[in-house]
Scaffold this active site. Structure first.
Site, mmCIF file in Angstrom:
data_model
loop_
_atom_site.group_PDB
_atom_site.id
_atom_site.type_symbol
_atom_site.label_atom_id
_atom_site.label_comp_id
_atom_site.label_asym_id
_atom_site.label_seq_id
_atom_site.Cartn_x
_atom_site.Cartn_y
_atom_site.Cartn_z
ATOM 1 N N CYS A 36 -14.120 2.950 4.092
ATOM 2 C CA CYS A 36 -14.505 4.236 3.497
ATOM 3 C C CYS A 36 -13.322 4.878 2.773
ATOM 4 O O CYS A 36 -13.497 5.536 1.742
ATOM 5 C CB CYS A 36 -15.024 5.193 4.570
ATOM 6 S SG CYS A 36 -16.529 4.647 5.410
ATOM 7 N N CYS A 51 -13.356 4.968 9.504
ATOM 8 C CA CYS A 51 -13.795 3.821 8.708
ATOM 9 C C CYS A 51 -12.766 3.487 7.634
ATOM 10 O O CYS A 51 -12.613 4.235 6.657
ATOM 11 C CB CYS A 51 -15.157 4.132 8.082
ATOM 12 S SG CYS A 51 -15.724 2.913 6.888
#
Length: 323
Positions: A82, A79
């Site tokens: 993230c 991700c």
């Protein structure tokens, strides 16, 4: 005028609240025992950020949330957002210096937790306070917005749950610390007196009885919820329902009119209407008015109880309009 013998039947389950309070006391006693054997006291800064999996979730998140808010960062290695958000959350965790903990959960390795929280996209950030889950935001939000959210979380945790965080000491590891105090109590007589006052319509007496418990035990779950209930009934007892509802209908932008109508909705058992009214008030207002509507909504959440599905749905709706 509101009927004299008002009731919260169908709105709040005091038995469930008492059970939750007893569970919290047991958790506090366990922490006190851990402190006596060397497991309590100030923590090192490195302990503020922890990796959590399904096996340790109850211990590391649910139990810890009885003493300090726990912010959960749902992330994954693949991700990209993230990778922007997680370092920022870690830095802010150190900056807030024990006002909350950060629990990092890898969704790839913990699919069950992802499903339990209803995560549909990451990064996703939740908080758990006194065992209650609260969605905060999703995606890599701006730092200013994250700070505002964390400030609100810390404020609510302190004002509504008596959680002021944990002590942090850079040299704490390996040092002996003073034992944590054993929770005060029991308060069965005072709590029973408060319930009897509620049943008799003596809301002022019930408020004082609950405050007497909370003055000695600020974290008492049953007393906090009972106080919220007594204060609500006290607010509506002299209202003219027809006038309040007419003003709310004629003045949709008047936050005080909407708050008063929401109180009446809840006492009348119209829980979803009360929550929906205040969520809409939060959506359409700003600054102090928005904060007033949000705080009253959080108070009404406590009256109904954290495990009620109507509260869960309204928390999600609140998170959507806030973020």
């Amino acid at each position: 005028m509101q009927p004299r013998n008002m009731s919260m039947s169908g709105v709040v389950d005091l038995a469930a609240v008492k059970a939750a309070g007893e569970a919290k006391v047991k958790a506090e006693q366990a922490r006190a025992e851990s402190a006596r054997t060397g497991g309590g006291g100030a923590v090192a800064p490195s302990s503020l950020v922890i990796d959590v999996d399904e096996a340790g979730f109850e211990r590391d998140v649910l139990q810890r949330s009885a003493e300090v808010p726990v912010v959960i960062d749902f992330w994954a290695e693949w991700c990209e957002p993230c990778k922007q958000l997680s370092p920022l959350l870690e830095r802010l965790t150190q900056e807030y210096n024990g006002r909350f903990l950060l629990a990092k959960i890898d969704v790839d390795a913990n699919q069950m937790l992802m499903q339990q929280f209803g995560i549909q996209g990451i990064p996703a950030v939740f908080a758990v306070v006194a065992g209650q889950a609260l969605p905060l935001f999703q995606g890599a939000a701006p730092e200013a917005q994250i700070r505002q959210t964390l400030d609100q979380l810390v404020q609510v945790a302190e004002e509504r749950f008596g959680l002021t965080g944990i002590a942090v000491d850079a040299a704490a590891e390996g040092e002996e610390t003073a034992p944590a105090p054993v929770p005060a109590g029991p308060y069965d007589a005072l709590l029973e007196a408060a319930v009897q006052a509620l049943d008799a319509g003596d809301f002022g007496g019930a408020v004082q009885a609950y405050k007497n418990v909370l003055s000695d035990d600020p974290g008492n779950t049953e007393a906090k919820l009972g106080l919220a209930q007594a204060e609500l009934l006290g607010r509506v007892q002299d209202m003219d329902p027809q006038k309040v509802r007419q003003e709310a209908a004629e003045k949709p932008a008047d936050v005080n009119a909407q708050i008063a109508a929401a109180d009446l909705d809840l006492v009348g058992g119209h829980v979803e209407d009360a929550f929906g009214r205040l969520v809409e008030a939060v959506r359409r207002t700003t600054a102090e008015d928005r904060d007033a509507a949000r705080l009253r909504l959080l108070e009404l959440f406590e009256v109904v109880g954290p495990d009620d599905p109507r509260v869960t749905a309204a928390r999600s709706a609140l998170a959507r309009v806030l973020f």
